[in-house]
Scaffold this motif. Structure first.
Motif, PDB file in Angstrom:
ATOM      1  N   GLU A   1      -2.011   0.455   1.550  1.00  0.00           N
ATOM      2  CA  GLU A   1      -0.966  -0.013   2.471  1.00  0.00           C
ATOM      3  C   GLU A   1      -0.185  -1.179   1.900  1.00  0.00           C
ATOM      4  O   GLU A   1       1.011  -1.288   2.079  1.00  0.00           O
ATOM      5  CB  GLU A   1      -1.633  -0.532   3.743  1.00  0.00           C
ATOM      6  N   ARG A   2      -0.886  -2.092   1.231  1.00  0.00           N
ATOM      7  CA  ARG A   2      -0.249  -3.352   0.855  1.00  0.00           C
ATOM      8  C   ARG A   2       0.775  -3.177  -0.265  1.00  0.00           C
ATOM      9  O   ARG A   2       0.986  -2.067  -0.737  1.00  0.00           O
ATOM     10  CB  ARG A   2      -1.302  -4.403   0.522  1.00  0.00           C
ATOM     11  N   GLU A   3       1.369  -4.289  -0.690  1.00  0.00           N
ATOM     12  CA  GLU A   3       2.551  -4.234  -1.540  1.00  0.00           C
ATOM     13  C   GLU A   3       2.373  -3.348  -2.754  1.00  0.00           C
ATOM     14  O   GLU A   3       3.292  -2.659  -3.184  1.00  0.00           O
ATOM     15  CB  GLU A   3       2.994  -5.646  -1.951  1.00  0.00           C
TER      16      GLU A   3
ATOM     17  N   SER B   1       5.120  -5.743   2.642  1.00  0.00           N
ATOM     18  CA  SER B   1       4.092  -6.675   2.182  1.00  0.00           C
ATOM     19  C   SER B   1       4.536  -7.491   0.969  1.00  0.00           C
ATOM     20  O   SER B   1       3.875  -8.455   0.613  1.00  0.00           O
ATOM     21  CB  SER B   1       2.772  -5.966   1.911  1.00  0.00           C
ATOM     22  N   THR B   2       5.634  -7.105   0.328  1.00  0.00           N
ATOM     23  CA  THR B   2       6.110  -7.949  -0.779  1.00  0.00           C
ATOM     24  C   THR B   2       6.956  -9.109  -0.270  1.00  0.00           C
ATOM     25  O   THR B   2       7.263 -10.022  -1.024  1.00  0.00           O
ATOM     26  CB  THR B   2       6.943  -7.148  -1.783  1.00  0.00           C
TER      27      THR B   2
ATOM     28  N   ARG C   1       9.657  -2.482   6.693  1.00  0.00           N
ATOM     29  CA  ARG C   1       9.979  -2.943   5.363  1.00  0.00           C
ATOM     30  C   ARG C   1      11.448  -3.333   5.209  1.00  0.00           C
ATOM     31  O   ARG C   1      11.788  -4.311   4.563  1.00  0.00           O
ATOM     32  CB  ARG C   1       9.602  -1.852   4.372  1.00  0.00           C
TER      33      ARG C   1
ATOM     34  N   GLU D   1       2.808   0.147  -1.811  1.00  0.00           N
ATOM     35  CA  GLU D   1       4.184   0.290  -1.348  1.00  0.00           C
ATOM     36  C   GLU D   1       5.139   0.487  -2.534  1.00  0.00           C
ATOM     37  O   GLU D   1       6.035   1.315  -2.512  1.00  0.00           O
ATOM     38  CB  GLU D   1       4.560  -0.987  -0.604  1.00  0.00           C
TER      39      GLU D   1
ATOM     40  N   THR E   1      -1.097   4.458   8.629  1.00  0.00           N
ATOM     41  CA  THR E   1      -0.614   3.085   8.593  1.00  0.00           C
ATOM     42  C   THR E   1      -0.984   2.322   9.841  1.00  0.00           C
ATOM     43  O   THR E   1      -1.308   1.153   9.804  1.00  0.00           O
ATOM     44  CB  THR E   1       0.913   3.089   8.536  1.00  0.00           C
TER      45      THR E   1
ATOM     46  N   ARG F   1       4.406  -5.527   8.147  1.00  0.00           N
ATOM     47  CA  ARG F   1       4.248  -4.793   6.902  1.00  0.00           C
ATOM     48  C   ARG F   1       5.033  -3.492   6.925  1.00  0.00           C
ATOM     49  O   ARG F   1       5.581  -3.062   5.918  1.00  0.00           O
ATOM     50  CB  ARG F   1       2.757  -4.512   6.720  1.00  0.00           C
ATOM     51  N   GLU F   2       5.102  -2.872   8.088  1.00  0.00           N
ATOM     52  CA  GLU F   2       5.713  -1.547   8.147  1.00  0.00           C
ATOM     53  C   GLU F   2       7.229  -1.572   8.327  1.00  0.00           C
ATOM     54  O   GLU F   2       7.897  -0.603   8.008  1.00  0.00           O
ATOM     55  CB  GLU F   2       5.062  -0.715   9.257  1.00  0.00           C
TER      56      GLU F   2
END
Lengths: 364, 330, 292
Positions: free
Chosen positions: A161-163, B143-144, B137, A166, C263, B134-135
């Motif tokens: 899920e995390r960066e 998350s970045t 985006r 992504e 998610t 987080r979602e």
């Protein structure tokens, strides 16, 4: 100012050490990455000093543990930046601490070499920050090119899920078409998840012929076990985060055959990697094959040292930055040709490895 | 001087001394950026913990939602300034407002819960929020996160050095402390203190329990929101990792170390929790072990935290000074 | 969505649920006997798993003895926590006790990181069998063992509380410590016993989980959070409710992954929890006897 004053009290010696600040996540959720990096860093420092240091001056590490916490990483970076005798920083083991360290390095104008890759496009313009992990867009392209070469067209993706996950997803989607492939399923899970049969069932229903496991351990290794349990037999590929012993220790037979877009195959070192692997084996006789993060840790120090050797004394942060910024370096885990427009390694850094009989070997 | 007089004197002198100390501290620190940076972080944690000590220390309700409000404030300000190009100070106001409104809406249903159930519900709220951040985006950068957040500015003057930011953060912290102090000293505050003893008792004294709890929770949210905004514009980037449940737990730990029912406790705790990891960072992987042991020792051996230990020490000193003074006059 | 996929989600949910249920039960045992929410609970799971796995991997000790030593290590840790840290602090109130366990959790994790390193470890399976295929869905024998174990432990605990002297003492203590003391029950012993029992359950979970989901020095906190969520969901004040909460949470997460999106899996589980707490503030599977 106090620190500078204290520095004056120390009697000047013939060989004043060269200080490098190291901010690594030795505890907290990403401790495994930090511990790998530290192993490589220590080997490199010992090696450089055994060979007489840089121009007769030993390297001294000012080592700090940032505990996987971005705000602590930022504080430590500021603390190190305030010490005038610290010439460069290394560290930032994952996205969040790397962003924190990098932001401070930019602001305080101190060079940072990080054991990670880009997590944010804005970082491509960062002048003081240099990366050693290959751009994930290159990783994605490499995976797709491999799929194309084997005639795979339907790609399944299961990712973090995390960066990190992504980014993998973003680039795989962006370039899939260019290689005549299609992402037919995408599922996600968290670092803490331990059962992936639900996600994998959905992936299986899309009938992929190639599966990208963009994950980290131990979840990644359990994912491989679950996939085998569900009878998924298609070839699988993972990014560099699964290049470590846990994949084999936890995954067991299910990990056999897994391809990894890695940066080193410990058991089959390339010429540029041999010096590191020898040093590593002496330091770790019980686990003789280093992984990418250990190799990169070694490179962090070696890159700074190469820059120091290239530039002239008296050293300043600006000179070290400029020297790294034009460095041509081919080392243990990374091939870097840094320039004004590129602060991360070139795509040739990627080494495609495969797990065979519990060993990471070059993919045939 | 009688005890009553000296207490009244202390009440008047303390705020002045506080302002004075905040004013001259940078000089005492020799203008060191690294020490000023630590003072900035202490100030930010202090602001969050002032809020938490109202909810928890005085209201007696263990909330693990501070990280969520800290994050709401941080993202509100970051988005206002980067997406709408609003001035950062306006972003700060928006942060306070958004966190406050969400806190107020949430307070009524969530505060009916008690002890572990309240802790669990607030924790869950924070985790859900992180998922949403987080979602989404496109908006939040996922998350970045978002980079290059601007520094706050008034006209041509930008708060972009540790020194100027120090004064900004501590002005807010002192204002927050002043507000909190007045609340604690007010009739409402006394009612709140009664809450932690018995609610029925408090209610029978004419204290509208539910309303006070709601307002304390809201104020706590506002303070956390402002602190979050101050934090991200200081470190110039934002990512969801800074707002996880471990931040809420850290805030509770601050009050545990410092003492949960006084502002001095929040301050001392914030200092300990900021300074210790930095001092311990060079102990390699032992740093967390040492921190854990020190924390455990503080909880076990300092029942009212550092503030409690400090005030009992002061009391003992004054008592012995007075008794020796009396003996001398005899 | 095919039936086999649904079945797979079900199996996945039950497996994960059994894991949560173990930790939830352990939470409930200390909560019901002493009113303490033990934030170090997940660390017992870690200790059991890591001791067993490192004995097995590092010293070649066979699986079953390694597992037994792992459980014993967790029980000893439980005794240290209960007798060494909780009992002396008992008068200091609920909040201090929670913080003590939080501090212990940090210390346990830091020690484990130093002792065992960061690498995750796995244990070989006790039942070295191929997975069963049920209508196209696969079910691992280790999962079945896990579910059987939690149900057996729950039943055993129930019998213990009902029919043994110590068990009855525990129940009495949970209702009112001072009354229990006046009845001649050794409250200190009872609370220490509760901690040893709950740590044993945690350790048992740890050694049974290690073959299925692996273990690592840092798994404790995650186990604490998931187990606590499950216990509150089902009702931390009753052991059976906590176990049911574990299975419910596991199933909700798996079904959310299957039918909505992986998610939002966590968010959906936690959202459900918040809603539930609004309606039934003391958990789903509890009798509403006491009113605040």
């Amino acid at each position: 100012m106090w620190l500078a004053a204290m520095g004056c009290l120390v009697p000047a010696r013939a060989a004043e050490p060269i200080r490098i600040g190291s901010v690594i996540d030795l505890t907290g959720p990403v401790a495994p990455l930090g511990q790998f990096g530290k192993r490589g860093i220590d080997i490199a420092v010992a090696e450089v000093n055994a060979a007489g240091g840089v121009r007769g001056r030993p390297i001294e590490l000012v080592a700090m543990n940032s505990e996987s916490k971005p705000d602590l990483a930022a504080s430590l970076a500021l603390r190190l930046a305030a010490r005038e005798d610290v010439l460069a920083l290394i560290g930032g083991s994952f996205g969040a601490t790397q962003l924190a360290l990098g932001s401070i390095a930019q602001k305080e104008k101190i060079p940072l070499v990080s054991p990670t890759g880009y997590v944010n496009d804005d970082q491509r313009n960062w002048r003081y920050v240099f990366f050693t992990l290959v751009d994930f867009s290159d990783t994605a392209k490499m995976m797709l090119a491999y799929a194309k070469s084997k005639g795979f067209k339907r790609i399944g993706l299961i990712r973090l899920e995390r960066e990190y996950g992504e980014l993998g997803s973003k680039y795989l989607h962006q370039f899939a078409g260019d290689y005549g492939t299609e992402i037919v399923a995408e599922e996600r899970a968290g670092d803490g998840d331990r059962d992936f049969t639900a996600q994998l069932t959905k992936v299986r229903e899309a009938k992929p012929d190639f599966l990208v496991v963009w994950f980290a351990n131990p979840g990644g290794a359990l994912l491989l076990k679950n996939a085998r349990q569900l009878g998924i037999r298609v070839p699988m590929i993972a990014p560099v985060s699964m290049d470590n012993a846990a994949t084999v220790k936890v995954g067991g037979p299910a990990a056999e055959g897994l391809l990894i877009a890695s940066q080193i195959a410990g058991s089959e070192a390339l010429d540029r990697q041999k010096q590191f692997v020898e040093g590593y084996r002496k330091a770790n006789p019980e686990a003789p094959n280093p992984n990418t993060f250990e190799a990169i840790g070694y490179d962090l120090v070696k890159i700074v040292v190469a820059a120091l050797e290239k530039t002239s004394e008296p050293y300043t942060r600006e000179k070290v930055r400029d020297a790294i910024g034009t460095l041509n370096y081919a080392g243990a885990g990374t091939v870097a040709r840094y320039s004004a427009t590129k602060n991360d390694p070139s795509a040739e850094t990627i080494v495609l490895t495969q797990i065979s009989n519990g060993q990471f070997v070059l993919a045939k | 001087m009688s005890a009553e007089q000296s207490r009244a004197f202390g009440r008047q002198i303390l705020p002045v001394a506080g302002i004075g100390l905040v004013g001259v501290l940078p000089v005492l620190l020799g203008g060191s950026n690294s020490l000023l940076n630590i003072a900035v972080l202490i100030g930010i944690y202090f602001i969050v913990c002032i809020g938490l000590s109202l909810i928890f220390g005085i209201g007696g309700q263990l909330s693990l939602a501070q990280a969520a409000f800290y994050g709401i404030g941080a993202y509100t300000s970051a988005l206002f300034t980067t997406k709408l190009g609003a001035p950062v100070l306006l972003g700060f106001c928006a942060a306070a407002l958004t966190a406050g409104v969400i806190g107020w809406i949430l307070a009524a249903p969530i505060l009916r819960l008690r002890t572990v159930y309240l802790a669990m519900a607030t924790l869950a709220f924070g985790e859900i929020l992180i998922t949403l951040i987080r979602e989404n985006r496109g908006l939040t950068g996922g998350s970045t996160g978002l980079l290059n957040l601007p520094a706050p500015a008034v006209g041509p003057f930008a708060f972009d050095t540790p020194l100027s930011y120090y004064y900004l953060v501590w002005t807010v912290a002192l204002a927050a402390a002043w507000v909190a102090r007045n609340i604690i000293r007010s009739r409402i505050g006394l009612g709140l203190r009664a809450l932690s003893d018995t609610e029925i008792g408090a209610a029978s004294c004419g204290v509208d329990v539910a309303r006070f709890k709601t307002w304390m929770f809201t104020l706590g949210a506002v303070l956390a929101g402002i602190a979050g905004a101050l934090f991200v514009h200081y470190i110039t980037f934002i990512s969801p990792d800074s707002f996880s449940v471990s931040f809420s737990i850290l805030m509770v730990m601050i009050l545990a170390i410092g003492g949960r029912d006084s502002l001095a406790g929040a301050l001392l705790g914030a200092i300990a929790v900021t300074v210790l990891p930095i001092l311990l960072a060079s102990y390699d992987r032992y740093s967390e072990l040492i921190f854990g042991v020190l924390f455990l020792a503080a909880v076990m051996f300092l029942p009212n935290g550092l503030a409690g230990a400090g005030s009992s020490l002061v009391r003992r000193l004054t008592v012995s000074a007075r008794s020796s003074g009396e003996r001398a006059s005899d | 969505m095919s039936f086999s996929a649904f079945l797979q989600f079900l199996f996945s949910g039950v497996t994960t649920g059994a894991v949560y249920a173990f930790v939830a039960l352990a939470f409930s045992v200390t909560f019901t006997s002493s009113g303490i929410v033990n934030f170090a609970q997940g660390q017992f799971v870690m200790i059991g798993g890591m001791v067993a796995a490192s004995l097995c991997a590092g010293y070649g000790i066979p699986v079953l003895p390694a597992m037994l030593i792992g459980v014993a290590a967790a029980a000893v840790a439980g005794l240290v926590v209960g007798a060494g840290f909780i009992l002396p602090m008992l008068r200091r109130g609920e909040f201090t006790l929670i913080l003590v366990t939080l501090g212990l959790s940090i210390v346990f994790e830091a020690l484990a990181l130093i002792a065992f390193g960061t690498d995750p470890l796995s244990l070989p399976s006790l039942l070295d069998l191929e997975p069963l295929m049920v209508h196209g869905a696969s079910l691992s024998p280790d999962s079945i063992l896990l579910v059987a174990a939690i149900l057996a432990v729950l039943a055993g605990f129930h019998v213990f509380v009902r029919y043994t002297r110590w068990g009855r003492a525990m129940r009495a203590t949970s209702i009112d410590t001072s009354v229990a003391a006046s009845l001649g029950i050794n409250v200190a012993f009872t609370i220490a016993l509760a901690f040893v029992l709950s740590a044993t359950f945690g350790g048992l979970a740890g050694v049974l989980l290690a073959p299925v989901i692996s273990t690592g020095a840092q798994t404790g906190l995650l186990m604490t959070l998931k187990g606590f969520t499950a216990a509150v969901l089902g009702g931390i004040s009753t052991p059976a409710g906590s176990v049911a909460g574990g299975f419910l949470l596991g199933l909700v997460e798996a079904m959310a992954t299957g039918f909505i999106s992986s998610t939002y899996q966590n968010a959906i589980g936690l959202g459900l929890l918040i809603l539930l707490l609004m309606v039934r503030p003391e958990g789903l599977f509890t009798a509403r006897t006491r009113r605040a």
